[in-house]
Design an enzyme around this catalytic site. Structure first.
Site, PDB file in Angstrom:
ATOM      1  N   ARG A 159     -14.335  13.261   7.403  1.00  0.00           N
ATOM      2  CA  ARG A 159     -12.979  13.850   7.527  1.00  0.00           C
ATOM      3  C   ARG A 159     -12.692  14.761   6.350  1.00  0.00           C
ATOM      4  O   ARG A 159     -12.116  15.832   6.502  1.00  0.00           O
ATOM      5  CB  ARG A 159     -11.931  12.734   7.604  1.00  0.00           C
ATOM      6  CG  ARG A 159     -11.917  12.016   8.943  1.00  0.00           C
ATOM      7  CD  ARG A 159     -11.084  10.752   8.864  1.00  0.00           C
ATOM      8  NE  ARG A 159      -9.697  11.025   8.547  1.00  0.00           N
ATOM      9  CZ  ARG A 159      -8.902  10.180   7.890  1.00  0.00           C
ATOM     10  NH1 ARG A 159      -9.337   9.011   7.487  1.00  0.00           N
ATOM     11  NH2 ARG A 159      -7.662  10.513   7.645  1.00  0.00           N
TER      12      ARG A 159
ATOM     13  N   LYS B 125      -8.892  -1.303   6.001  1.00  0.00           N
ATOM     14  CA  LYS B 125      -9.229  -1.882   4.696  1.00  0.00           C
ATOM     15  C   LYS B 125      -8.244  -2.998   4.331  1.00  0.00           C
ATOM     16  O   LYS B 125      -8.629  -4.019   3.767  1.00  0.00           O
ATOM     17  CB  LYS B 125      -9.215  -0.767   3.635  1.00  0.00           C
ATOM     18  CG  LYS B 125     -10.392   0.204   3.822  1.00  0.00           C
ATOM     19  CD  LYS B 125     -10.330   1.396   2.900  1.00  0.00           C
ATOM     20  CE  LYS B 125      -9.335   2.423   3.359  1.00  0.00           C
ATOM     21  NZ  LYS B 125      -9.423   3.750   2.788  1.00  0.00           N
TER      22      LYS B 125
ATOM     23  N   HIS C  42       0.853  -1.193   0.000  1.00  0.00           N
ATOM     24  CA  HIS C  42       0.000   0.000   0.000  1.00  0.00           C
ATOM     25  C   HIS C  42       0.885   1.238   0.000  1.00  0.00           C
ATOM     26  O   HIS C  42       1.848   1.314   0.756  1.00  0.00           O
ATOM     27  CB  HIS C  42      -0.914   0.027   1.231  1.00  0.00           C
ATOM     28  CG  HIS C  42      -1.791   1.239   1.245  1.00  0.00           C
ATOM     29  ND1 HIS C  42      -2.978   1.294   0.555  1.00  0.00           N
ATOM     30  CD2 HIS C  42      -1.632   2.456   1.814  1.00  0.00           C
ATOM     31  CE1 HIS C  42      -3.509   2.491   0.700  1.00  0.00           C
ATOM     32  NE2 HIS C  42      -2.711   3.219   1.466  1.00  0.00           N
TER      33      HIS C  42
ATOM     34  N   ASP D 282     -15.265   3.133   7.420  1.00  0.00           N
ATOM     35  CA  ASP D 282     -14.327   4.074   6.787  1.00  0.00           C
ATOM     36  C   ASP D 282     -15.063   4.969   5.796  1.00  0.00           C
ATOM     37  O   ASP D 282     -14.731   6.145   5.658  1.00  0.00           O
ATOM     38  CB  ASP D 282     -13.196   3.320   6.083  1.00  0.00           C
ATOM     39  CG  ASP D 282     -12.152   4.296   5.538  1.00  0.00           C
ATOM     40  OD1 ASP D 282     -11.599   5.064   6.356  1.00  0.00           O
ATOM     41  OD2 ASP D 282     -11.916   4.318   4.326  1.00  0.00           O
TER      42      ASP D 282
ATOM     43  N   SER E 177      -7.738   4.224   8.959  1.00  0.00           N
ATOM     44  CA  SER E 177      -8.452   4.195   7.684  1.00  0.00           C
ATOM     45  C   SER E 177      -7.767   3.235   6.703  1.00  0.00           C
ATOM     46  O   SER E 177      -8.408   2.369   6.096  1.00  0.00           O
ATOM     47  CB  SER E 177      -8.488   5.624   7.123  1.00  0.00           C
ATOM     48  OG  SER E 177      -8.894   5.635   5.786  1.00  0.00           O
TER      49      SER E 177
HETATM   50  N1  URA Z   1      -5.885   6.862   2.270  1.00  0.00           N
HETATM   51  C1  URA Z   1      -6.876   6.287   2.994  1.00  0.00           C
HETATM   52  O1  URA Z   1      -7.433   5.265   2.618  1.00  0.00           O
HETATM   53  N2  URA Z   1      -7.223   6.883   4.166  1.00  0.00           N
HETATM   54  C2  URA Z   1      -6.624   7.997   4.632  1.00  0.00           C
HETATM   55  O2  URA Z   1      -6.985   8.460   5.689  1.00  0.00           O
HETATM   56  C3  URA Z   1      -5.604   8.588   3.851  1.00  0.00           C
HETATM   57  C4  URA Z   1      -5.244   8.001   2.668  1.00  0.00           C
END
Ligand code: URA
Length: 456
Positions: A174, A193, A88, A167, A189
């Site tokens: 946010r 995932k 990621h 999320d 966040s």
């Molecule tokens: N990417 C995400 O999935 N969440 C965040 O808070 C920032 C970048």
């Protein structure tokens, strides 16, 4: 046992506002209230702002990550019969390493269940890039996802509506309340995932420099260490690499042109402007292969990754994934012929000297404004818009030499990105200092040491 005292959101807001830390039960209450709608957006927003201002402790971050991970359906890679690994990135400009590392790791016998995102702010989105391939479907059900993984070893898809619904709610709030850039909230966040995909191992590419979300090095370091410690505590072997986003990664930034650059590298080409992209992809893939148990060291993993490019197995894995997900691979017969931007303009160097600095956030906005990204969520993107950079940071350029080619949806969109590029690129008489591609690596041990000493 007496019933536990009922929880009230107002108490949790006041506690965080006053610098207290919520326990796992309180965080669980907040997350389930966000998902079932029993806590209204104004109270969630107030709590998010308190969390942004006060920060989350490591325990709170862990509780939030796990509660969010468990807020919806999850993917179980158990039936794949392979170790599941992923990578990621915290987001950048021209960052297309997913298209190299996913097929490389698949070619080395690992499963790569990659749930990706769309363009965000000045950064590009993996899904938007893949959707430039005619027919490629990113919205698969979890059972279709499993079928692709069984057949190809890698699958790159979008989040399903039921995966980590917490999320979806919290991220949207946010985004609208100025509470995105908080290490604890970003960590929860991203990891919720990734952990919902049931990964055995995860490699995090945390960007630093002018094109990163967290530009300050100490913020990026803290986020990297926090994510490693949180994911490890949840049972996923994790490392984080701090990598340079002080210039675009590779020579293309856009949608189709990024996919085409990746395929060129998977075919074994070595264009000099793409060397940093190739090197970082091999380093990240090397760590994935190592953590996935297919190489004794990250260096041995790097060598296996190089071999998967050289013998064509990574390219075959990528093409197989595209075809199984509905994509038309005949477009790769003539990638330049398929590229049909509405308007093109070459930008020449305005003086002789060295490319000394690139404000990569500005470059990312230029790419977005050419039509490659969106102004508002849900808008379509132009698959053919983007920029080819012909000169890297440190290159010597002559006045009048082409340094970038811009591709826009139509000619009216060219002026602002040209102005952004001129403001973003500094040409100087002396060359800049070298910046390492990878400046720091956090493993579980070094992340825990770092966090023990970090004052937050
Ligand atoms: N990417 C995400 O999935 N969440 C965040 O808070 C920032 C970048």
């Amino acid at each position: 046992m007496p019933n536990p005292a009922p929880l009230h959101m107002i108490d949790l807001i006041r506690k965080k506002r006053d610098g207290g830390a919520l326990d796992a039960g309180e965080i669980g209450f907040l997350v389930s209230g966000a998902v079932d709608g029993s806590i209204p957006p104004e109270q969630l927003s107030a709590w998010l702002m308190a969390a942004w201002l006060r920060g989350l402790s490591q325990d709170e971050t862990r509780s939030l990550t796990l509660a969010m991970r468990d807020s919806g359906e999850k993917f179980s890679p158990a039936r794949l019969g392979k170790v599941a690994v992923d990578k990621h990135s915290t987001g950048g400009v021209g960052d297309k390493t997913s298209f190299l590392v996913a097929p490389i790791a698949a070619a080395c016998g690992l499963a790569v269940p990659m749930i990706s995102g769309r363009a965000l702010g000045h950064t590009g989105g993996t899904l938007d890039k893949l959707e430039s391939i005619p027919g490629y479907r990113t919205a698969l059900t979890l059972s279709e996802f499993e079928t692709v993984l069984l057949r190809c070893g890698a699958s790159i898809v979008s989040q399903t509506p039921a995966l980590v619904p917490a999320d979806r709610v919290l991220y949207a709030l946010r985004d609208r309340t100025g509470t995105v850039e908080s290490p604890g909230l970003i960590c929860a966040s991203i990891l919720s995932k990734k952990l919902a995909a049931g990964l055995d191992a995860l490699v995090l590419d945390v960007k630093t420099g002018s094109g990163a979300f967290l530009r300050k090095r100490e913020d990026a370091e803290y986020l990297a260490a926090l994510m490693v410690a949180t994911a490890e505590a949840a049972g996923t072997r994790t490392v984080a690499l701090l990598t340079d986003m002080g210039q675009p990664l590779g020579r293309a930034a856009g949608n189709w042109i990024e996919v085409a650059e990746s395929v060129e590298l998977l075919c074994g080409a070595r264009p000099p402007e793409s060397e940093g992209l190739r090197e970082l992809s091999l380093i990240l893939a090397g760590w994935m292969i190592h953590l996935g148990g297919k190489a004794k060291t990250p260096k041995a993993g790097y060598q296996r990754a190089e071999a998967a490019i050289a013998d064509g197995s990574a390219l075959r894995a990528f093409m197989a994934m595209i075809e199984v997900q509905g994509g038309d691979i005949s477009v790769f017969d003539d990638p330049a012929g398929f590229h049909k931007p509405g308007a093109t303009q070459v930008l020449n160097a305005w003086e002789t000297g060295f490319i000394a600095e690139m404000d990569t956030t500005k470059l990312g906005w230029a790419v977005q404004r050419l039509g490659a990204g969106r102004e508002k969520a849900g808008e379509p993107v132009d698959p053919h818009a983007g920029i080819h950079f012909h000169a890297r940071r440190g290159a010597r350029v002559q006045k009048g030499q082409p340094i970038a080619t811009l591709y826009a949806t139509d000619a009216a969109l060219l002026a602002e990105p040209i102005a952004l590029l001129r403001a973003a690129i500094a040409i100087a008489k002396t060359p800049p200092c070298d910046v390492p591609l990878v400046s720091r690596i956090f493993t579980r041990e070094s992340a825990e040491d770092y966090l023990r000493d970090a004052v937050r």
